[in-house]
Design an enzyme around this catalytic site. Structure first.
Site, PDB file in Angstrom:
ATOM      1  N   ARG A 197     -13.058  -8.647  -2.909  1.00  0.00           N
ATOM      2  CA  ARG A 197     -12.530  -8.339  -1.576  1.00  0.00           C
ATOM      3  C   ARG A 197     -12.098  -6.873  -1.476  1.00  0.00           C
ATOM      4  NH1 ARG A 197      -7.047  -6.646   0.353  1.00  0.00           N
ATOM      5  NH2 ARG A 197      -6.897  -7.370   2.502  1.00  0.00           N
ATOM      6  N   GLY A 246      -0.784  -3.105   5.541  1.00  0.00           N
ATOM      7  CA  GLY A 246      -0.635  -4.417   6.158  1.00  0.00           C
ATOM      8  C   GLY A 246      -1.797  -5.311   5.829  1.00  0.00           C
ATOM      9  N   GLY A 249     -10.065  -4.310   1.244  1.00  0.00           N
ATOM     10  CA  GLY A 249      -9.262  -4.253   2.463  1.00  0.00           C
ATOM     11  C   GLY A 249      -9.509  -2.955   3.212  1.00  0.00           C
ATOM     12  N   THR A 255       0.881  -1.158   0.000  1.00  0.00           N
ATOM     13  CA  THR A 255       0.000   0.000   0.000  1.00  0.00           C
ATOM     14  C   THR A 255       0.916   1.204   0.000  1.00  0.00           C
ATOM     15  OG1 THR A 255      -1.496  -1.233   1.436  1.00  0.00           O
ATOM     16  CG2 THR A 255      -1.847   1.120   1.330  1.00  0.00           C
TER      17      THR A 255
END
Lengths: 365, 365
Positions: free
Chosen positions: B259, B283, B261, B231
């Site tokens: 999905r 993370g 995050g 990221t």
């Protein structure tokens, strides 16, 4: 040694399941490592269930006696369904899912059947659920074929390594999990379709008001059925002292651009933590996202040692309004205290408290 | 009276703009009502910029000197770009967007060009941005044609009444706003494509490890380039004392089911509030969502009166690990204090502090 047996059993069990291990199971393992399960009998806790069916401009003068009765009965049915699980020693997670399922299946509420329409004339549903014992959570956003989005959110939580799934991918996952898939036309209701036509007309006539200094949006529209917003939700404390929260919605009438509100956002529309409380929100989603409403209530309790009442009042009656947003929330804390603040005209809501007493309300007290 | 002039001017200006008023403007108005702008000269604040390019198993022994130099230079370029804005009196919002743009355009980082591939071999990008002065925020998730997702997130924040837009709807909005639209093939890089093939192979071979008790996932894989995660992000304090945070990502290699995050979730991957701090995370996104990482750091400061250092350490070094998750974050508080904790082997990171000193790091100290 005796205390370690369930711990080792869990390890063996989890090893067998390792190939299909979900995030939920990983969290369970992490938890076990820190606090191995105890055989000690727990103090019996009296369960509590709180539900909402949306907040908005709900005025008695605009409500027919028949419609009022229909809402009261629908809320009662959802409460009874969820509470029967709690009364029989079931989990708060099962209870909130069951209560939300009842409201998802009832076209009176903007969730599941009865969801509002997007600008393109579709029904795009969002939902999220959280387990206060493990902090496991699941969410789906923008799904169009899953009959019960809250059940899909629970499957994401328990059967996948993810927390949030969106659109077609989420639908594919739900199908693989054997959930009930419906044709998008299942969600069509004449009432909501007419609602979209009205809002489209109003939006083009009243753009200035709707986006003005004092935003009026659907929430401030005179007719109940014209509410642009609406959500259903449930929070519960079970006899084991575990908290859970669930929220499901069709979102906002006439929404565009794949807009997602607070309902499927963990921390905004939904949060549960056994150390503090369980929260489910309803209202103008954008403001609930910016305030991270549900988690902030929990954090006020954890770090500021606020009571549930003080924390929810501060957030809903002060901070939400100060930013220009509106809506409400339901919450229950680890001791069974209940809060249901809202800064709109009304909120469909009800609870069954520690003594088993049923209370259902629509308007301001 | 003099103090009221800018207030009235703002009202007139906003009235003229009312037809197109965004949520961001509504928040500005709400803020003005509570704290009308003052003409009083402010104490000059020395600006601070902090950036990250992802956390993971970044070990010196696996890094070639050339690659290490490339990362250091890329981080420096992003820092310099953002800081030049701050130094010239520009806003923290402009600075974090510019710094993230540099990393989005650099194939070294998993954001924009260089994003990892989904299970289906696509690049689906997420981003979010937040203005600590007004609490306005914007996010996009699952977009495939927007060259700079963080710029789209900013457009959602400033030009729409929404906070989060997803998929094709978000792409349509970005196009309407005149942002740079690219063919999805723009995001293709040979390195990431090979990464997908490796992860697919490893996932099928090592399912047990990947989903086992001690999850290994991409983050614990031996080669940097095999990291499943990654990221980029930036947080800044400007000379006016305003905080801002921005996060952008390609998500997780081999991700499925739409999905999402933590990166596009306000409160999880990104948060900024002038009263506390600005935070951008990197993370294992699922854990950052459950912990509502960024907002909880802010709440620890606001309600628990933690220092930035104590709050970020508690969250990253204790709570994240206790649940089984890993990653890191960057943060700057309203007084310019910097924190960059991570519980992985390394995190690409750098800052320019109050004294204008540039620091860039990759591994543990």
């Amino acid at each position: 040694m005796r205390k370690l047996i369930p711990f080792f059993l869990a390890l063996v069990f989890n090893s067998a399941l390792a190939q299909a291990q979900s995030l939920s199971q990983s969290l369970e393992n992490a938890r076990m490592k820190q606090q191995p399960a105890s055989n000690a009998p727990r103090t019996a806790i009296k369960p509590v269930l709180v539900i909402h069916g949306g907040a908005g401009t709900i005025l008695k003068k605009n409500m027919s006696p028949e419609k009022e009765r229909a809402y009261m009965e629908a809320l009662k049915a959802a409460l009874e369904k969820g509470y029967s699980i709690l009364k029989n020693g079931g989990s708060s997670l099962d209870a909130v899912e069951a209560a939300v399922n009842v409201m998802e299946d009832d076209p009176l509420f903007n969730a599941g059947k009865g969801a509002v329409f997007t600008h393109e004339g579709k029904n795009e549903l969002d939902a999220s659920i959280m387990n206060g014992r493990t902090l496991a959570a699941g969410a789906v956003a923008g799904v169009t074929t899953i009959r019960n989005p809250i059940t899909a959110a629970r499957a994401v939580m328990e059967k996948s390594s993810h927390v949030m799934m969106t659109g077609r991918g989420a639908e594919e996952f739900a199908k693989q999990q054997g959930l009930t898939i419906v044709d998008p036309s299942y969600f069509y209701t004449e009432d909501r379709w007419q609602g979209l036509q009205r809002v489209k007309k109003q939006d083009s006539m009243k753009t200035e008001l709707d986006h003005g200094n004092k935003p009026t949006s659907g929430l401030r529209q005179p007719e109940n059925r014209d509410s642009k917003y609406g959500t259903v939700g449930a929070v519960a404390l079970d006899a084991q002292g575990n908290l859970a929260a669930a929220t499901s919605t069709g979102g906002m009438t006439n929404k565009r651009f794949g807009r997602v509100g607070d309902s499927p956002i963990i921390g905004a529309g939904t949060y549960a933590d056994n150390n503090t409380c369980a929260v489910s929100c309803t209202g103008w989603g954008e403001y609930f996202i910016l305030l991270v409403m549900a988690k902030t209530v929990s954090d006020m309790m954890e770090f500021g040692h606020f009571s549930l009442e003080k924390a929810t009042n501060e957030m809903v009656m002060k901070r939400l309004g100060a930013l220009g947003g509106d809506g409400g929330l339901i919450a229950v804390d680890k001791d069974g205290h209940i809060a249901m603040p809202f800064n709109t005209e009304g909120m469909y809501r009800g609870y069954i408290d520690k003594d088993g007493k049923v209370t259902i309300k629509i308007y301001k007290d």
